[in-house]
Design a protein around this motif. Structure first.
Motif, PDB file in Angstrom:
ATOM      1  N   ALA A   1       0.839  -1.205   0.000  1.00  0.00           N
ATOM      2  CA  ALA A   1       0.000   0.000   0.000  1.00  0.00           C
ATOM      3  C   ALA A   1       0.871   1.252   0.000  1.00  0.00           C
ATOM      4  O   ALA A   1       0.608   2.216  -0.741  1.00  0.00           O
ATOM      5  CB  ALA A   1      -0.922  -0.010   1.215  1.00  0.00           C
ATOM      6  N   ARG A   2       1.892   1.259   0.834  1.00  0.00           N
ATOM      7  CA  ARG A   2       2.781   2.422   0.945  1.00  0.00           C
ATOM      8  C   ARG A   2       3.500   2.700  -0.374  1.00  0.00           C
ATOM      9  O   ARG A   2       3.580   3.847  -0.825  1.00  0.00           O
ATOM     10  CB  ARG A   2       3.795   2.172   2.053  1.00  0.00           C
ATOM     11  CG  ARG A   2       4.572   3.390   2.511  1.00  0.00           C
ATOM     12  CD  ARG A   2       5.401   3.062   3.741  1.00  0.00           C
ATOM     13  NE  ARG A   2       6.373   2.038   3.470  1.00  0.00           N
ATOM     14  CZ  ARG A   2       7.571   2.281   2.903  1.00  0.00           C
ATOM     15  NH1 ARG A   2       7.903   3.509   2.553  1.00  0.00           N
ATOM     16  NH2 ARG A   2       8.405   1.297   2.682  1.00  0.00           N
ATOM     17  N   MET A   3       3.991   1.637  -1.026  1.00  0.00           N
ATOM     18  CA  MET A   3       4.695   1.806  -2.290  1.00  0.00           C
ATOM     19  C   MET A   3       3.723   2.198  -3.399  1.00  0.00           C
ATOM     20  O   MET A   3       4.064   3.013  -4.269  1.00  0.00           O
ATOM     21  CB  MET A   3       5.426   0.516  -2.659  1.00  0.00           C
ATOM     22  CG  MET A   3       6.375   0.682  -3.833  1.00  0.00           C
ATOM     23  SD  MET A   3       7.683   1.873  -3.464  1.00  0.00           S
ATOM     24  CE  MET A   3       8.615   1.807  -4.998  1.00  0.00           C
ATOM     25  N   SER A   4       2.519   1.653  -3.382  1.00  0.00           N
ATOM     26  CA  SER A   4       1.513   2.012  -4.391  1.00  0.00           C
ATOM     27  C   SER A   4       1.195   3.503  -4.309  1.00  0.00           C
ATOM     28  O   SER A   4       1.083   4.187  -5.335  1.00  0.00           O
ATOM     29  CB  SER A   4       0.228   1.192  -4.191  1.00  0.00           C
ATOM     30  OG  SER A   4       0.463  -0.183  -4.393  1.00  0.00           O
ATOM     31  N   TYR A   5       1.056   4.012  -3.099  1.00  0.00           N
ATOM     32  CA  TYR A   5       0.798   5.447  -2.914  1.00  0.00           C
ATOM     33  C   TYR A   5       1.961   6.275  -3.446  1.00  0.00           C
ATOM     34  O   TYR A   5       1.767   7.291  -4.130  1.00  0.00           O
ATOM     35  CB  TYR A   5       0.565   5.742  -1.437  1.00  0.00           C
ATOM     36  CG  TYR A   5       0.188   7.179  -1.168  1.00  0.00           C
ATOM     37  CD1 TYR A   5      -1.131   7.610  -1.315  1.00  0.00           C
ATOM     38  CD2 TYR A   5       1.152   8.104  -0.777  1.00  0.00           C
ATOM     39  CE1 TYR A   5      -1.484   8.927  -1.086  1.00  0.00           C
ATOM     40  CE2 TYR A   5       0.812   9.424  -0.541  1.00  0.00           C
ATOM     41  CZ  TYR A   5      -0.500   9.840  -0.701  1.00  0.00           C
ATOM     42  OH  TYR A   5      -0.842  11.149  -0.475  1.00  0.00           O
ATOM     43  N   LYS A   6       3.175   5.827  -3.168  1.00  0.00           N
ATOM     44  CA  LYS A   6       4.374   6.538  -3.633  1.00  0.00           C
ATOM     45  C   LYS A   6       4.436   6.590  -5.158  1.00  0.00           C
ATOM     46  O   LYS A   6       4.904   7.570  -5.738  1.00  0.00           O
ATOM     47  CB  LYS A   6       5.621   5.845  -3.081  1.00  0.00           C
ATOM     48  CG  LYS A   6       6.928   6.543  -3.401  1.00  0.00           C
ATOM     49  CD  LYS A   6       8.092   5.806  -2.757  1.00  0.00           C
ATOM     50  CE  LYS A   6       9.420   6.479  -3.109  1.00  0.00           C
ATOM     51  NZ  LYS A   6      10.565   5.758  -2.496  1.00  0.00           N
ATOM     52  N   LEU A   7       3.935   5.531  -5.805  1.00  0.00           N
ATOM     53  CA  LEU A   7       3.953   5.459  -7.268  1.00  0.00           C
ATOM     54  C   LEU A   7       2.713   6.093  -7.891  1.00  0.00           C
ATOM     55  O   LEU A   7       2.519   6.004  -9.101  1.00  0.00           O
ATOM     56  CB  LEU A   7       4.076   4.002  -7.721  1.00  0.00           C
ATOM     57  CG  LEU A   7       5.395   3.297  -7.365  1.00  0.00           C
ATOM     58  CD1 LEU A   7       5.336   1.832  -7.742  1.00  0.00           C
ATOM     59  CD2 LEU A   7       6.582   3.977  -8.045  1.00  0.00           C
TER      60      LEU A   7
END
Length: 306
Positions: A250-256
């Protein structure tokens, strides 16, 4: 060279400006008894490297992706031990020596693989982060699904040194995965092989702006769901680390910039383990608050200095 002790396999595709650094670092190891195998995964311009007795170049006429290129290199390898180097990264000169020494001295029953530490390096060549592996995951464990010791990181998998035969026995790299290939491999490797962690940095991982498989939003989403589907029973048996895996996604998806996927994954992580997920969410806030309080303290202290 016949039957070297170690084979260093470098998969590559369309990175002629980065590959020579990786190859140079592999050839400059303090251990001489090795070979370097570069697998060109059908680059637009075929790879061209200087002739070197310990260097072999294999070119694929059809792209098979990073996992496929690693499988080709594994099949071609002559070494008892193998390791894999990404074409945009670099080995420190003693990587092979440190890894092979640890394997020679361990009292763990065979088979045993070894991983070591990583430095994350920015485009300016500055070290911005250091990661050290967990000390040991005994055969039969499930690596990143086991709770992590303080100060350790699972994101050190690129440093793997393992017997070539062990990779054959677990079926090699899964070519259906274009992202998260290391994470998927380790979930199959650890049940068959103990993994020993050495707290020494041996590998430099470079960050830069540009096209990287690990940052490809579409491939990350696809591989995330494929990973859970393939190893569903393992994930369900480790609910806390399952929640952690989903939260990190979730954290990486938000960053991308994939806010919908990030929100969906965050809710999923909350359902799996709400307390652990809430704790993960509050960590960045606590770190920012600590930095703010520290800076305010320093500012006030300086204010009254004469």
């Amino acid at each position: 060279m016949s039957n070297p002790l170690l084979s260093i396999i470098i998969p590559t595709r369309d990175r002629p400006h980065l590959l020579p650094r990786a190859v140079k670092s592999a050839l400059e190891q303090t251990v001489d008894d090795l070979e370097v195998i570069v697998v060109d995964d059908n680059s637009a311009q075929p790879v061209n490297l200087p002739q070197e007795p310990r260097l072999r170049l294999l070119r694929l006429n059809t792209s098979r992706g990073g996992a496929g290129a690693r499988n080709v290199g594994t099949e071609a390898a002559r070494g008892c031990w193998i390791t894999y180097l990404d074409d945009d990264d670099r080995l420190l000169p003693y990587m092979a020596e440190v890894s092979l020494k640890a394997l020679a001295e361990t009292t763990l029953p065979s088979p045993v693989a070894v991983i070591s530490g990583i430095e994350v390096v920015n485009a300016e060549g500055q070290v911005i982060n250091k990661r050290l592996p967990p000390p040991v995951r005994l055969r039969g464990a499930h690596f990143s699904l086991e709770e992590l010791e303080p100060g350790s990181s699972y994101n050190t998998k690129q440093t793997l040194v393992v017997e070539r035969e062990v990779i054959h026995q677990i079926g090699g790299w899964d070519e259906l995965f274009r992202s998260r290939v290391h994470s998927e491999l380790f979930l199959r490797l650890n049940p068959a092989c103990s993994i020993l962690g050495v707290p020494i940095v041996t590998y430099q991982l470079y960050t830069y702006e540009g096209n990287r498989v690990s940052n490809n939003p579409i491939l990350r989403q696809e591989s995330f769901h494929r990973m859970i589907a393939k190893h569903q029973e393992l994930f369900q048996a480790h609910p806390k680390m399952f929640a952690n895996f989903v939260y990190e996604h979730a954290r990486m998806s938000y960053k991308l910039g994939q806010k919908g996927a990030a929100l969906s994954s965050l809710f999923w992580a909350m359902r799996l383990d709400p307390l652990h997920t809430l704790a993960q969410i509050t960590i960045p806030f606590k770190e920012k608050l600590h930095r703010y309080i520290s800076s305010e303290h320093i500012s006030k202290s300086n204010k009254y200095k004469f």
